[in-house]
Design a protein around this motif. Structure first.
Motif, PDB file in Angstrom:
ATOM      1  N   PRO A  40       0.690  -1.200   0.160  1.00  0.00           N
ATOM      2  CA  PRO A  40       0.105   0.062  -0.169  1.00  0.00           C
ATOM      3  C   PRO A  40       0.768   1.247   0.046  1.00  0.00           C
ATOM      4  N   CYS A  41       0.397   2.258  -0.754  1.00  0.00           N
ATOM      5  CA  CYS A  41       1.222   3.501  -0.892  1.00  0.00           C
ATOM      6  C   CYS A  41       0.718   4.173   0.466  1.00  0.00           C
ATOM      7  N   GLU A  42       1.235   5.577   0.793  1.00  0.00           N
ATOM      8  CA  GLU A  42       0.936   6.167   1.954  1.00  0.00           C
ATOM      9  C   GLU A  42      -0.762   6.827   1.903  1.00  0.00           C
ATOM     10  N   LEU A  43      -1.144   6.968   0.970  1.00  0.00           N
ATOM     11  CA  LEU A  43      -2.787   7.543   1.073  1.00  0.00           C
ATOM     12  C   LEU A  43      -3.538   5.961   1.440  1.00  0.00           C
ATOM     13  N   MET A  76     -15.493   9.456  10.599  1.00  0.00           N
ATOM     14  CA  MET A  76     -14.285   8.564   9.956  1.00  0.00           C
ATOM     15  C   MET A  76     -14.522   8.468   8.478  1.00  0.00           C
ATOM     16  N   VAL A  77     -16.044   8.254   7.995  1.00  0.00           N
ATOM     17  CA  VAL A  77     -16.216   8.179   6.915  1.00  0.00           C
ATOM     18  C   VAL A  77     -15.868   9.130   6.096  1.00  0.00           C
ATOM     19  N   VAL A  78     -16.149  10.211   6.485  1.00  0.00           N
ATOM     20  CA  VAL A  78     -15.967  11.625   5.717  1.00  0.00           C
ATOM     21  C   VAL A  78     -14.478  11.768   5.643  1.00  0.00           C
ATOM     22  N   ALA A  79     -13.694  11.741   6.653  1.00  0.00           N
ATOM     23  CA  ALA A  79     -12.364  11.967   6.530  1.00  0.00           C
ATOM     24  C   ALA A  79     -11.664  10.958   5.485  1.00  0.00           C
ATOM     25  N   PHE A  82     -12.673  12.158   1.722  1.00  0.00           N
ATOM     26  CA  PHE A  82     -11.623  13.067   1.313  1.00  0.00           C
ATOM     27  C   PHE A  82     -10.330  12.611   0.834  1.00  0.00           C
ATOM     28  N   VAL A  83      -9.583  11.512   1.546  1.00  0.00           N
ATOM     29  CA  VAL A  83      -8.553  11.060   1.497  1.00  0.00           C
ATOM     30  C   VAL A  83      -8.680  10.258   0.083  1.00  0.00           C
ATOM     31  N   ALA A  84      -9.496   9.384  -0.218  1.00  0.00           N
ATOM     32  CA  ALA A  84      -9.969   8.666  -1.282  1.00  0.00           C
ATOM     33  C   ALA A  84     -10.284   9.570  -2.348  1.00  0.00           C
ATOM     34  N   PHE A  85     -10.931  10.597  -2.316  1.00  0.00           N
ATOM     35  CA  PHE A  85     -11.063  11.476  -3.403  1.00  0.00           C
ATOM     36  C   PHE A  85      -9.776  12.030  -3.948  1.00  0.00           C
ATOM     37  N   TYR A  86      -8.905  12.626  -3.029  1.00  0.00           N
ATOM     38  CA  TYR A  86      -7.815  13.501  -3.074  1.00  0.00           C
ATOM     39  C   TYR A  86      -6.720  12.226  -4.025  1.00  0.00           C
ATOM     40  N   ALA A 128     -16.548   2.711  -1.727  1.00  0.00           N
ATOM     41  CA  ALA A 128     -16.933   2.094  -0.407  1.00  0.00           C
ATOM     42  C   ALA A 128     -17.153   3.609   0.765  1.00  0.00           C
ATOM     43  N   PHE A 129     -16.500   4.219   0.712  1.00  0.00           N
ATOM     44  CA  PHE A 129     -16.610   5.337   1.656  1.00  0.00           C
ATOM     45  C   PHE A 129     -17.979   6.099   1.171  1.00  0.00           C
TER      46      PHE A 129
END
Length: 144
Positions: A40-43, A76-79, A82-86, A128-129
């Protein structure tokens, strides 16, 4: 009274569906890294940090019928969303690689897996999120 109980039960069914999606995403992430050997990468790690606890938070909320499970899980889902979107924007090349947070280890923009030619691991995470957020919002009554 029976209709109110049925509505309440169907709303808990939405939390159960959110739990199933979180469990599937968690097991899928573990399969990709442990069975397939994809590092896995950092994101991806950040997305795991937000997804893995949802399995336990939603399960405990279901087991105890805690109506506050929405308040525990949704941040947690929202955070994670945002990481998944980025990550998807980075993966698709919308964000230049110079803004890539990945230092050592695998690149966050590297194509490791494409199911059916277009479904990437970051897209699976975003989906999923998104679905978990929608289910929790419907459960809360914010969406109708």
């Amino acid at each position: 009274m029976a209709i109110a109980n049925q509505l309440s039960g169907s709303r808990w069914g939405l939390v159960f569906a959110a739990w199933l999606i979180a469990l599937t995403a968690t097991l899928g992430a573990l399969f990709f890294s442990e069975a397939m050997g994809l590092v896995p990468c950092e994101l991806c790690w950040y997305q795991r940090i937000f997804m893995f606890p949802l399995v336990f938070i939603l399960a405990i909320g279901l087991a105890t019928s805690d109506v506050r499970v929405f308040a525990y899980a949704l941040p947690m889902v929202v955070a994670g969303w945002f990481v998944a979107f980025y990550h998807n924007l980075l993966y698709l090349g919308v964000i230049p690689p110079a803004l890539q947070p990945c230092g050592q280890g695998p690149s966050c923009a590297e194509v490791n897996l494409n199911l059916f030619g277009f479904i990437s691991i970051p897209l699976l995470s975003l989906a999923a999120f998104t679905v978990i957020a929608a289910l929790l919002l419907v459960k809360k009554g914010a969406l109708k």
